[in-house]
Design an enzyme around this catalytic site. Sequence first.
Site, PDB file in Angstrom:
ATOM      1  CG  ASP A   1      -1.885   1.096   1.269  1.00 41.02           C
ATOM      2  OD1 ASP A   1      -1.591   2.173   0.703  1.00 41.02           O
ATOM      3  OD2 ASP A   1      -2.960   0.917   1.857  1.00 41.02           O
TER       4      ASP A   1
ATOM      5  CE  LYS B   1      -6.344  10.600   2.723  1.00 42.00           C
ATOM      6  NZ  LYS B   1      -7.448   9.921   3.365  1.00 42.00           N
TER       7      LYS B   1
ATOM      8  CG  ASP C   1       0.030  -0.443  -8.343  1.00 36.93           C
ATOM      9  OD1 ASP C   1       0.452  -0.971  -7.302  1.00 36.93           O
ATOM     10  OD2 ASP C   1      -0.874   0.417  -8.347  1.00 36.93           O
TER      11      ASP C   1
HETATM   12  C1  LIG Z   1      -1.708  -4.452  -1.233  1.00 32.65           C
HETATM   13  S1  LIG Z   1      -1.467  -5.995  -0.483  1.00 32.65           S
HETATM   14  C2  LIG Z   1      -0.284  -6.800  -1.542  1.00 32.65           C
HETATM   15  C3  LIG Z   1      -0.251  -8.293  -1.335  1.00 32.65           C
HETATM   16  C4  LIG Z   1       0.683  -9.089  -2.263  1.00 32.65           C
HETATM   17  N1  LIG Z   1       2.074  -8.699  -2.082  1.00 32.65           N
HETATM   18  C5  LIG Z   1       0.280  -8.932  -3.703  1.00 32.65           C
HETATM   19  O1  LIG Z   1       1.010  -8.250  -4.460  1.00 32.65           O
HETATM   20  O2  LIG Z   1      -0.746  -9.506  -4.111  1.00 32.65           O
HETATM   21  C6  LIG Z   1      -0.489  -5.550   0.937  1.00 32.65           C
HETATM   22  C7  LIG Z   1      -0.339  -6.693   1.944  1.00 32.65           C
HETATM   23  O3  LIG Z   1       0.510  -6.243   2.989  1.00 32.65           O
HETATM   24  C8  LIG Z   1      -0.025  -6.637   4.241  1.00 32.65           C
HETATM   25  N2  LIG Z   1       0.447  -5.654   5.222  1.00 32.65           N
HETATM   26  C9  LIG Z   1       0.306  -4.303   5.129  1.00 32.65           C
HETATM   27  N3  LIG Z   1       0.896  -3.693   6.169  1.00 32.65           N
HETATM   28  C10 LIG Z   1       1.417  -4.684   6.944  1.00 32.65           C
HETATM   29  C11 LIG Z   1       2.155  -4.686   8.156  1.00 32.65           C
HETATM   30  N4  LIG Z   1       2.481  -3.546   8.755  1.00 32.65           N
HETATM   31  N5  LIG Z   1       2.540  -5.880   8.669  1.00 32.65           N
HETATM   32  C12 LIG Z   1       2.200  -7.035   8.044  1.00 32.65           C
HETATM   33  N6  LIG Z   1       1.517  -7.098   6.892  1.00 32.65           N
HETATM   34  C13 LIG Z   1       1.124  -5.938   6.344  1.00 32.65           C
HETATM   35  C14 LIG Z   1      -1.516  -6.674   4.048  1.00 32.65           C
HETATM   36  O4  LIG Z   1      -2.141  -7.551   4.967  1.00 32.65           O
HETATM   37  C15 LIG Z   1      -1.639  -7.131   2.601  1.00 32.65           C
HETATM   38  O5  LIG Z   1      -1.775  -8.539   2.495  1.00 32.65           O
END
Ligand SMILES: C[S@@+](CC[C@H](N)C(=O)[O-])C[C@H]1O[C@@H](n2cnc3c(N)ncnc32)[C@H](O)[C@@H]1O
Length: 223
Positions: free
Chosen positions: A125, A129, A161
């Site tokens: 992600d 912001k 992306d």
């Molecule tokens: C946008 S998804 C991308 C998932 C995968 N890498 C993909 O490309 O399909 C971001 C992933 O990061 C995990 N995530 C985000 N922040 C995290 C954190 N601080 N600790 C552990 N997992 C986290 C979320 O649970 C999610 O599964």
Amino acid sequence: MGSKNKLKRFKENATFKNVIQPAREEVGQNMFPLKGQWKDFFGNDNPIVVELGCGKGEYTVGLARQNPQKNFIGIDIKGARFWRGAKTALEENLPNVAFLRTQIELIDQLFEENEVSEIWITFPDPQIKYKRTKHRLTNHGFLERYRYVLKKDGVIHLKTDSEFMHGYTLGLLHGLGLEVRYANHDVYKNEGSPREVLEIQTFYERQYLEKGKPITYIQFKVS
Ligand SMILES: C[S@@+](CC[C@H](N)C(=O)[O-])C[C@H]1O[C@@H](n2cnc3c(N)ncnc32)[C@H](O)[C@@H]1O
């Protein structure tokens, strides 16, 4: 995904020998027994590659298939997602795969100094912001933690992306005088990316590709 299905996956995760789900307190108080001891888990001293925010674990499993001489650990807080990768790794008898359900913020309590050879950050992600800067996985604080766990010649891969995340990370690396080994702002259009960048696609990536978004990649060092 329905809550019944999630529950089923949580139950199965608890029985999977390649899934580790430490209590937050255990890790937070620096009492995680595998820190510095991952060789006991894998039964060998092979290089360790970590995928942060692994989701379903496409990179963890895909790279493990290609590199049996390395160990791969996918980290995500959402166990119902990495259930997919854990199950596939078990079905394929991949001994070099583990999934760790915990927070990425705790990375320096999960691995000892110099214990990790490579880090993959796949479609994080971007936390656009300003107030969310502290959650951005390539901010300065995270880079410091990655520096601690990585070997001196360790490498970080960022595939995203997000033009914002790509530019932000390149700018930060430049400002800090860190080495960018390779950068590509549209990997399927501009040749030259490593083969695993093109050959392995994640769940999120496929959705972005359907929308016609370019996929970017940076390979860099933090020490
Ligand atoms: C946008 S998804 C991308 C998932 C995968 N890498 C993909 O490309 O399909 C971001 C992933 O990061 C995990 N995530 C985000 N922040 C995290 C954190 N601080 N600790 C552990 N997992 C986290 C979320 O649970 C999610 O599964």
